[in-house]
Design a protein around this motif. Sequence first.
Motif, short mmCIF file in Angstrom:
data_model
loop_
_atom_site.label_atom_id
_atom_site.label_comp_id
_atom_site.label_asym_id
_atom_site.label_seq_id
_atom_site.Cartn_x
_atom_site.Cartn_y
_atom_site.Cartn_z
N ARG A 26 0.82 -1.22 0.00
CA ARG A 26 0.00 0.00 0.00
C ARG A 26 0.85 1.27 0.00
O ARG A 26 0.32 2.38 -0.05
CB ARG A 26 -0.91 0.02 1.23
N SER A 27 2.16 1.11 0.07
CA SER A 27 3.04 2.27 0.15
C SER A 27 2.93 3.14 -1.11
O SER A 27 2.69 2.64 -2.21
CB SER A 27 4.50 1.82 0.32
N ARG A 28 3.14 4.44 -0.93
CA ARG A 28 3.18 5.34 -2.08
C ARG A 28 4.54 5.32 -2.76
O ARG A 28 4.69 5.89 -3.85
CB ARG A 28 2.86 6.76 -1.62
N VAL A 29 5.50 4.65 -2.14
CA VAL A 29 6.86 4.60 -2.68
C VAL A 29 7.01 3.31 -3.48
O VAL A 29 6.82 2.21 -2.95
CB VAL A 29 7.90 4.64 -1.55
N SER A 30 7.33 3.43 -4.75
CA SER A 30 7.36 2.26 -5.64
C SER A 30 8.38 1.22 -5.19
O SER A 30 8.13 0.02 -5.30
CB SER A 30 7.65 2.69 -7.08
N THR A 31 9.53 1.66 -4.68
CA THR A 31 10.54 0.70 -4.23
C THR A 31 10.06 -0.10 -3.03
O THR A 31 10.41 -1.27 -2.88
CB THR A 31 11.86 1.41 -3.90
N GLU A 32 9.25 0.52 -2.18
CA GLU A 32 8.71 -0.21 -1.03
C GLU A 32 7.65 -1.21 -1.48
O GLU A 32 7.57 -2.32 -0.93
CB GLU A 32 8.13 0.78 -0.01
N ARG A 33 6.83 -0.81 -2.46
CA ARG A 33 5.84 -1.76 -2.99
C ARG A 33 6.55 -2.95 -3.62
O ARG A 33 6.12 -4.10 -3.46
CB ARG A 33 4.93 -1.07 -4.00
N LEU A 34 7.61 -2.69 -4.33
CA LEU A 34 8.37 -3.77 -4.95
C LEU A 34 8.98 -4.68 -3.88
O LEU A 34 8.96 -5.90 -4.02
CB LEU A 34 9.47 -3.21 -5.84
N GLN A 35 9.49 -4.09 -2.81
CA GLN A 35 10.04 -4.90 -1.73
C GLN A 35 8.96 -5.78 -1.11
O GLN A 35 9.18 -6.97 -0.85
CB GLN A 35 10.65 -4.01 -0.65
N GLY A 36 7.78 -5.20 -0.88
CA GLY A 36 6.69 -5.99 -0.31
C GLY A 36 6.30 -7.16 -1.20
O GLY A 36 6.12 -8.28 -0.72
N ALA A 37 6.19 -6.90 -2.50
CA ALA A 37 5.81 -7.96 -3.43
C ALA A 37 6.88 -9.05 -3.51
O ALA A 37 6.58 -10.24 -3.51
CB ALA A 37 5.57 -7.36 -4.82
N THR A 38 8.13 -8.61 -3.57
CA THR A 38 9.24 -9.58 -3.67
C THR A 38 9.35 -10.43 -2.42
O THR A 38 9.55 -11.65 -2.50
CB THR A 38 10.56 -8.82 -3.92
N GLU A 39 9.24 -9.80 -1.26
CA GLU A 39 9.34 -10.55 0.00
C GLU A 39 8.15 -11.50 0.18
O GLU A 39 8.29 -12.58 0.73
CB GLU A 39 9.44 -9.59 1.18
N LEU A 40 6.99 -11.08 -0.28
CA LEU A 40 5.81 -11.94 -0.21
C LEU A 40 6.04 -13.20 -1.03
O LEU A 40 5.74 -14.32 -0.58
CB LEU A 40 4.60 -11.18 -0.73
N ALA A 41 6.59 -13.03 -2.23
CA ALA A 41 6.88 -14.19 -3.08
C ALA A 41 7.97 -15.06 -2.47
O ALA A 41 7.88 -16.29 -2.46
CB ALA A 41 7.31 -13.71 -4.46
N SER A 42 9.01 -14.42 -1.92
CA SER A 42 10.12 -15.17 -1.33
C SER A 42 9.68 -15.96 -0.11
O SER A 42 10.06 -17.11 0.08
CB SER A 42 11.25 -14.20 -0.96
N LEU A 43 8.84 -15.35 0.71
CA LEU A 43 8.33 -16.03 1.90
C LEU A 43 7.52 -17.26 1.53
O LEU A 43 7.60 -18.30 2.18
CB LEU A 43 7.48 -15.06 2.73
N ALA A 44 6.75 -17.14 0.45
CA ALA A 44 5.94 -18.28 0.01
C ALA A 44 6.81 -19.49 -0.30
O ALA A 44 6.47 -20.63 0.05
CB ALA A 44 5.13 -17.88 -1.23
N VAL A 45 7.95 -19.26 -0.94
CA VAL A 45 8.84 -20.37 -1.30
C VAL A 45 9.57 -20.89 -0.07
O VAL A 45 9.68 -22.10 0.14
CB VAL A 45 9.85 -19.93 -2.38
#
Length: 203
Positions: A26-45
Amino acid sequence: MLTEEERNMTDTVQPSEIQPWLDLLRSRVSTERLQGATELASLAVRTHTRGAVRTRGTISRAAPSRLPQGVSLATALEAFTDQHIEVRRAVAFALGEWADETAVRALRPITEADPEPAVRGEALDALGKIGGQQAVEALQTAARNDRGIDVRLRAVRALAALGSVEPSASQGVITTLEHVQDEDPSEAVRGQAQAALARLGRA
C-alpha cells in the motif's frame, strides 16, 4: 502419507510473518511496494516444504489456501493495478504459492488484459499451481489465443502439469494441446504441445 491438501495446510505461516509485506504493497513509494511484493513471493517459497512447485491443485479441484487465518489477500489483488511490472509479476507468483480459487477471479483478467507478456505468463503459472476448472479454462484460452509465444508456452506447460496429476480428468486438456500442436504458428509452441501430449501418453 500426507495428502496434497494436508501438505499445503502444514506450510502456513503466522500473520506476523506475512502482514508487513502486504502492508508495504500500500506504500506510495514504488521501491517499497516492490520490496513488499518480492518478499511476499520469497516467503511463500521459503515456507513451503518443497520450495516452489509446478502445481498445488488438480484439474477438478483448486488447491487450498496456505494463508494464516485472518490474513486477507485484498491488498495483493489491488497490486495488479501497480504500474511497476515487477510488482505485478511478484504478486502473481505469490498468489500461485499462497492462494486458493478465490484468487483465480483476479488472476484470470490479468492473463487476458495485462500489456506485459511476463506478467500474463506469471499469472498463468499461478493459475496452473492453484488449479480448478476456472483456472484450466483460462489456461486453455491462453494456450490457444495469447499473442505472446512465451506466454503460450507457459500455458501449455501449466496444462501439462495439471494433466499429469489428474489423468482421469485430462481429456479437455488433451484436446487443447492437440489443437495447439496442429494449429499454433510457432514451431516452439507446437513442439511444447507435442512433448506435453507425449507426457500424457498421447504421442
